[in-house]
Design a protein around this motif. Structure first.
Motif: not given
Length: 136
Positions: A36-59
């Motif tokens: 949750a913390e990792m998803q929050y940081e990736l998405i909240a700090q980078n709105p509309y920068k990453y796809t769902s696939d990008d986020i899940l793989f990065q974590i």
């Protein structure tokens, strides 16, 4: 090798019906960062920068201490089997955030109390789906 995806397009993932959240709240910090913390940081700090696939793989990559050199092959392996999409994200299930995927699949989060959240709910061009419930 078949490649699976978790990406949505022009879609809004609403908070789960059984969420206890009254508004979007930042996941609490723990000794070891939670998903949750990792998803929050990736998405909240980078709105509309990453796809769902990008986020899940990065974590996945971060949690498995992968090097950048290992990413390409590891990502292919990771998406060779189906992965749970952001409908299962603790952000939407527990922490009160809706997740919007734009026309090119990039995501941003919006607290359930915000005008932007309601705007996505009211938009007839945006497909709406609920996050997965925490309880069966």
């Amino acid at each position: 090798m078949k490649v699976h995806t978790t990406n949505y397009f022009d879609t809004f993932i609403e908070v789960a019906e059984d969420t206890k959240a009254k508004s979007g709240i930042k996941p609490p910090a723990k000794d070891r960062k939670t998903v949750a913390e990792m998803q929050y940081e990736l998405i909240a700090q980078n709105p509309y920068k990453y796809t769902s696939d990008d986020i899940l793989f990065q974590i996945f990559a971060d949690r498995n201490n992968l090097t950048k050199a290992e990413y390409k092959q590891a990502r292919e392996r990771f998406f060779s089997k189906g992965q749970a999409c952001l409908r299962t994200s603790p952000l939407a299930k527990t922490y009160g955030f809706g997740i919007h995927s734009n026309s090119v699949g990039k995501v941003a989060i919006f607290g359930m109390e915000t005008r932007e959240y309601q705007k996505h709910i009211d938009d007839p061009k945006t497909k709406k789906i609920k996050a997965v419930k925490s309880s069966r």
